[in-house]
Write a protein that holds these residues in place. Structure first.
Motif, short mmCIF file in Angstrom:
data_model
loop_
_atom_site.label_atom_id
_atom_site.label_comp_id
_atom_site.label_asym_id
_atom_site.label_seq_id
_atom_site.Cartn_x
_atom_site.Cartn_y
_atom_site.Cartn_z
N MET A 1 28.80 54.49 76.80
CA MET A 1 28.81 53.51 75.70
C MET A 1 30.16 52.81 75.61
SD MET A 1 28.16 54.30 71.67
CE MET A 1 29.70 55.19 71.47
N GLN A 2 30.12 51.51 75.57
CA GLN A 2 31.39 50.78 75.46
C GLN A 2 31.86 50.74 74.00
OE1 GLN A 2 31.91 46.67 77.17
NE2 GLN A 2 31.99 48.00 78.97
N LYS A 3 33.19 50.77 73.85
CA LYS A 3 33.74 50.77 72.49
C LYS A 3 34.64 49.56 72.26
CE LYS A 3 34.12 55.32 70.81
NZ LYS A 3 35.01 56.48 70.66
N SER A 4 34.80 49.23 71.00
CA SER A 4 35.67 48.10 70.63
C SER A 4 36.66 48.53 69.56
CB SER A 4 34.84 46.95 70.04
OG SER A 4 34.10 46.31 71.01
N LEU A 5 37.80 47.84 69.54
CA LEU A 5 38.71 48.02 68.40
C LEU A 5 38.08 47.34 67.20
CD1 LEU A 5 42.27 47.24 69.82
CD2 LEU A 5 41.32 49.48 69.19
N SER A 6 38.09 48.03 66.08
CA SER A 6 37.58 47.44 64.85
C SER A 6 38.71 47.47 63.83
CB SER A 6 36.38 48.25 64.36
OG SER A 6 35.93 47.75 63.13
N ILE A 7 39.05 46.31 63.28
CA ILE A 7 40.21 46.21 62.40
C ILE A 7 39.77 45.85 60.99
CG2 ILE A 7 42.33 44.92 61.93
CD1 ILE A 7 42.72 44.74 64.98
N ASP A 8 40.20 46.67 60.01
CA ASP A 8 39.90 46.41 58.61
C ASP A 8 41.21 46.13 57.88
OD1 ASP A 8 39.29 46.41 55.95
OD2 ASP A 8 38.16 48.30 55.97
N PRO A 9 41.58 44.85 57.74
CA PRO A 9 42.88 44.52 57.14
C PRO A 9 43.02 45.06 55.72
CG PRO A 9 41.85 42.58 58.12
CD PRO A 9 40.81 43.66 58.10
N GLY A 10 41.92 45.27 55.05
CA GLY A 10 41.99 45.79 53.68
C GLY A 10 42.64 47.16 53.59
N LYS A 11 42.64 47.88 54.71
CA LYS A 11 43.23 49.22 54.70
C LYS A 11 44.67 49.23 55.20
CE LYS A 11 38.89 51.73 55.42
NZ LYS A 11 38.06 52.39 56.44
N CYS A 12 45.14 48.10 55.74
CA CYS A 12 46.46 48.07 56.39
C CYS A 12 47.58 48.00 55.35
CB CYS A 12 46.54 46.88 57.33
SG CYS A 12 48.16 46.70 58.13
N THR A 13 48.61 48.87 55.52
CA THR A 13 49.76 48.86 54.62
C THR A 13 50.98 48.19 55.26
OG1 THR A 13 50.59 50.98 55.39
CG2 THR A 13 49.02 51.04 53.56
N GLY A 14 50.84 47.72 56.49
CA GLY A 14 51.94 47.02 57.15
C GLY A 14 53.04 47.91 57.66
N CYS A 15 52.74 49.17 57.99
CA CYS A 15 53.81 50.13 58.34
C CYS A 15 54.28 49.99 59.79
CB CYS A 15 53.36 51.56 58.08
SG CYS A 15 52.15 52.19 59.26
N LEU A 16 53.49 49.32 60.64
CA LEU A 16 53.84 49.08 62.04
C LEU A 16 53.79 50.32 62.93
CD1 LEU A 16 56.80 46.51 61.77
CD2 LEU A 16 54.35 46.14 61.48
N GLN A 17 53.17 51.39 62.47
CA GLN A 17 52.98 52.55 63.35
C GLN A 17 52.20 52.13 64.60
OE1 GLN A 17 53.27 56.16 63.34
NE2 GLN A 17 54.82 56.16 61.74
N CYS A 18 51.22 51.22 64.44
CA CYS A 18 50.41 50.78 65.58
C CYS A 18 51.26 50.07 66.62
CB CYS A 18 49.26 49.88 65.11
SG CYS A 18 49.78 48.44 64.16
N GLU A 19 52.19 49.23 66.13
CA GLU A 19 53.02 48.46 67.06
C GLU A 19 53.92 49.39 67.86
OE1 GLU A 19 55.08 45.09 65.55
OE2 GLU A 19 53.36 44.31 64.44
N MET A 20 54.43 50.42 67.18
CA MET A 20 55.31 51.35 67.90
C MET A 20 54.55 52.20 68.91
SD MET A 20 58.21 52.55 65.29
CE MET A 20 57.13 52.56 63.87
N ALA A 21 53.34 52.62 68.51
CA ALA A 21 52.52 53.42 69.43
C ALA A 21 52.20 52.59 70.67
CB ALA A 21 51.25 53.88 68.73
N CYS A 22 51.91 51.32 70.46
CA CYS A 22 51.58 50.41 71.56
C CYS A 22 52.77 50.26 72.51
CB CYS A 22 51.17 49.05 71.01
SG CYS A 22 50.76 47.83 72.27
N SER A 23 53.95 50.02 71.94
CA SER A 23 55.12 49.81 72.79
C SER A 23 55.52 51.09 73.50
CB SER A 23 56.29 49.24 71.98
OG SER A 23 56.69 50.14 70.98
N LEU A 24 55.34 52.22 72.82
CA LEU A 24 55.68 53.50 73.47
C LEU A 24 54.77 53.72 74.68
CD1 LEU A 24 57.42 56.09 73.33
CD2 LEU A 24 55.55 57.14 72.05
N GLU A 25 53.48 53.48 74.50
CA GLU A 25 52.51 53.69 75.58
C GLU A 25 52.79 52.76 76.76
OE1 GLU A 25 50.16 55.87 75.96
OE2 GLU A 25 49.01 55.02 77.64
#
Lengths: 157, 618
Positions: A1-25
């Motif tokens: 089964m193929q998967k997709s990123l699903s983004i719910d901006p209503g839940k985002c607090t703007g902490c940038l943990q995602c950006e750091m995880a991305c750059s680290l990887e």
């Protein structure tokens, strides 16, 4: 089964943990400037919105590339940049309607989200489930559930 | 590692920006941020210097975990000598500026001297330039932020700057970064403006690497995030209600300083509480709170993002304040509300916006207005002084007027901007100033929470809750419950909190993590990131060394044990209502034991033995 990123901006607090995880990887350092996912802050509106590649089926970037350096990953459906082939011409960055392919001046290549080969690190890092990795054929499931919940099915109503 | 090992020295008199290596011997003794920058300050600044003279220095410092994925790892502090207290100042801020500075390759910036005309510092990675800021002088922090983004055509730069209050010499001016986060206390913004430095704008794209053991680091970071998520305070209370989760709690225990600390409970507390911020208002059906927001890397996200009711008198004709911005934290809600007797949530939100817009510490501002209101009600200050404004407790109109005066320093604003101590001295009633070492109290009355009395009296930056937050133990039961109304064991408790806090600050983390984290959660993160062994025991030792160093600076600046005290009102006038009814703060029961635990003489001086134990510079 193929998967997709699903983004719910209503839940985002703007902490940038995602950006750091991305750059680290992808870059081996904590560096939001080198992230493939970006969180946009709309201060006056009180809104945070994470944004990244949607992995278009007929991907503009892939079709625009003159050296076939962007290819489909059969396992995940992501459109991956083959760095060795990329000549840094940046045509894909122009072709992408969403701005999610970008040039990295340090390497002379373009970069974009490749779903971390099927284990997206932004999803793992997000503390509020604003970014999830779900069945590609049912990214609307959460919204459907929310509307379904509003249904009044009391007998006789 | 985790440090960039590089600091930037900016001499404003000479107009030079020079890179130099970080002193790693000191980093090993003081870790980073608060501790390490204090070590530099002690080395380079005469403690007796006039805080607003060019000879004072101002340091913006990150910690080893700043800019990493460690939850809340985005903090920086501003360290200097305070013009408000004459003591060492260390004001800690979140937002995104600190992480950007680290990302540009700098552990800290040392500012020295004074520019001949207004300048700002612009940093793009290794390039640092002083730029003419005459077009920014006279602008608010919000305007400055917007103008710098426009000028550099880069939406991704981060700005820390001072507003008009600091330019006019207001003694409690903050440095505002990212529009609504502040290095708030002790007048660090006043020092920045005294150097003719308007702003620092930073763009960093180098990244923070140099993690000693990346795999172990990420493992401990994930474990730490899990602990925060599963804790009722950091996982539920703070995201939902922010620090304002405390308003009703502290009022109920009878520790809510009210009307310049004349009372310990505020009848209007529920109207200005975190819960009230969620209530839909009559005009548009929207609540005050739009949503919560996080600082860099923070997985708690206690920040409030709020709007003011457009129909409210404060903004009815000012559409520029109709959008969202930083909302009320508990400290602001208390100082602007309970301490002035104002229970109008929209008025407090407006005043909070203005404090951010022009860079005032809302605690010191609110507490100074409260003192002015008491002086007014006692007939000492009159409408002649205020130009006609009736400065009564409970008047939202007077409060909104006062913040506009403070923002520019015009009219009666020049008096308010002196801070509570100098204001009360000017009007001949020094006993009405609710301050320690010249700094205004925060939101916990020490008659109802005894340990906080000792925290305030001994805080190295004057009255402050963030040097040793024993409220955690005495009210919330973290890490274990103690009785807020007794003094037994509080000397040891205060010392333990002070030392741990100094270590957490020095790492670059937020103190709010400690509602859930002990040093056992923090130490593995530092240990995996930094060279050397960073056990919990070593962190406590570092924390205590930082504390002793700050104390040493203050004593050399001319302070004595006699400064470790509280206003008579808290020592002699008993609480009138609530669980603490009949109680005064029994500071005398705690202070001698505290001195002993610290290794100080009976009059509060560091002994030679203590100095040598912690390897303090002579």
């Amino acid at each position: 089964m193929q998967k997709s990123l699903s983004i719910d901006p209503g839940k985002c607090t703007g902490c940038l943990q995602c950006e750091m995880a991305c750059s680290l990887e992808n870059e081996g350092v904590f560096n939001t400037a080198k992230s493939r996912i970006k969180v946009f802050t709309f201060h006056e509106e009180g809104k945070f919105v994470p944004y990244t590649c949607t992995q278009c089926d007929e991907a503009w970037c892939m079709h625009a590339c003159p050296v076939d350096a962007i290819v489909v990953n059969a396992a995940t459906g992501s459109k991956d940049v083959i760095s060795d082939l990329c000549v840094g011409c940046k045509v894909c960055t122009i072709a992408c309607p969403f701005g999610t392919v970008n040039y990295n001046a340090d390497s002379g290549k373009v970069v974009k989200c490749d779903l971390c080969g099927g284990d997206p690190q932004c999803v793992d890092a997000c503390p509020t489930d604003a970014i999830t990795y779900v069945d590609a054929n049912a990214t609307g499931l959460d919204k459907m559930r929310q509307w379904a919940e509003k249904t009044d099915n009391t007998v006789g109503s | 590692m985790a440090w960039t090992r590089q600091i930037l020295r900016v001499n404003l008199t000479e107009g030079t920006c020079i890179a130099e290596p970080l002193n790693m011997d000191w980093a090993n003794q003081y870790l980073g941020q608060r501790g390490l920058a204090t070590r530099y300050l002690v080395e380079e600044v005469d403690p007796k210097v006039d805080a607003l003279a060019p000879e004072n220095k101002m340091i913006m410092a990150t910690g080893p975990l700043t800019g990493t994925m460690a939850s809340t790892g985005g903090r920086y502090s501003v360290i200097t000598k305070s013009p408000l207290t004459g003591a060492v100042a260390c004001s800690n801020s979140g937002g995104f500026f600190g992480a950007e500075l680290k990302n540009a390759g700098w552990d800290m910036i040392i500012f020295e001297g004074k520019a001949a005309s207004p300048m700002y510092l612009h940093i793009e990675n290794e390039s640092a330039t002083l730029v003419d800021a005459s077009d920014l002088w006279g602008k608010s922090c919000w305007e400055t932020d917007e103008l710098l983004h426009a000028k550099h055509q880069d939406p991704q730069i981060r700005v820390a700057c001072v507003g008009r209050s600091a330019e006019s010499g207001c003694l409690y001016s903050a440095i505002i970064n990212d529009l609504h986060r502040a290095a708030g206390r002790s007048g660090v913004g006043t020092v920045m403006a005294s150097k003719n430095l308007k702003a620092v704008s930073v763009r960093g794209t180098l990244g923070v690497g140099n993690i000693k053991d990346p795999a172990r680091f990420m493992k401990s970071v994930k474990a730490g995030k899990k602990v925060l998520a599963e804790n009722p305070v950091t996982g539920e209370g703070l995201p939902a209600l922010g620090t304002q989760v405390l308003m009703n709690v502290i009022n109920e225990v009878g520790a809510m300083p009210t009307r310049n600390m004349q009372e310990v409970q505020f009848e209007g507390a529920s109207k200005i509480s975190g819960e009230a911020m969620l209530e839909p208002r009559a005009s548009d059906g929207k609540p005050n709170l739009t949503r919560n927001g996080g600082c860099f890397a923070c997985t708690i996200a206690c920040g409030r993002i709020s709007t003011i009711d457009r129909e409210h008198f404060s903004v009815k004709d000012k559409p520029q304040y109709w959008g969202n911005s930083g909302g009320l934290e508990y400290e602001a809600a208390w100082a602007l509300g309970s301490d002035t007797g104002v229970d109008d949530l929209d008025a407090l939100t407006y005043v909070n916006f203005i404090c951010n817009e022009d860079g005032m510490d809302p605690i010191s501002f609110g507490a100074t207005v409260a003192a002015a209101m008491e002086l007014y009600e006692k007939g000492v200050i009159t409408t002649q002084h205020t130009g006609g404004m009736e400065l009564k407790f409970g008047s939202a109109e007077a409060l909104c007027w006062a913040v506009e005066q403070s923002a520019t320093g015009e009219g009666f604003g020049a008096d308010i901007n002196l801070g509570s101590r100098r204001l009360c001295e000017k009007y001949g009633r020094p006993e009405l100033s609710m301050t320690v070492k010249g700094q205004e109290f925060p939101a916990y009355d020490p008659r109802g929470i005894q340990g906080m009395g000792l925290t305030y009296a001994t805080s190295n930056r004057g009255a402050c809750h963030l040097r040793g937050y024993t409220v955690s133990s005495e009210i919330l039961g973290v890490p274990e419950k103690t009785d807020p109304l007794t003094t037994d064991g509080k000397a040891g408790l205060v010392k333990a909190f002070q030392d741990a806090t100094a270590a957490v600050d020095s790492a670059g983390l937020c103190i709010f993590t400690t509602f859930a984290w002990s040093l056992d959660d923090i130490s593995p993160q530092i240990d995996a990131a930094c060279d050397g062994d960073w056990s919990p025991e070593r962190l406590v030792e570092v924390g205590e060394r930082v504390w002793q160093l700050e104390r040493d600076f203050n004593m050399k600046a001319g302070m004595t044990g006699a400064d470790d005290t509280l206003p008579d009102r808290l020592l002699k006038d008993a609480a009138k209502t609530g669980p603490a009814s009949g109680k005064v703060c029994e500071l005398g029961n705690m202070l001698p034991e505290y001195y002993q635990l610290r290794g100080w003489s009976a009059d509060g001086n560091l002994t030679a033995e203590t100095r040598s134990k912690f390897g303090l510079p002579s």
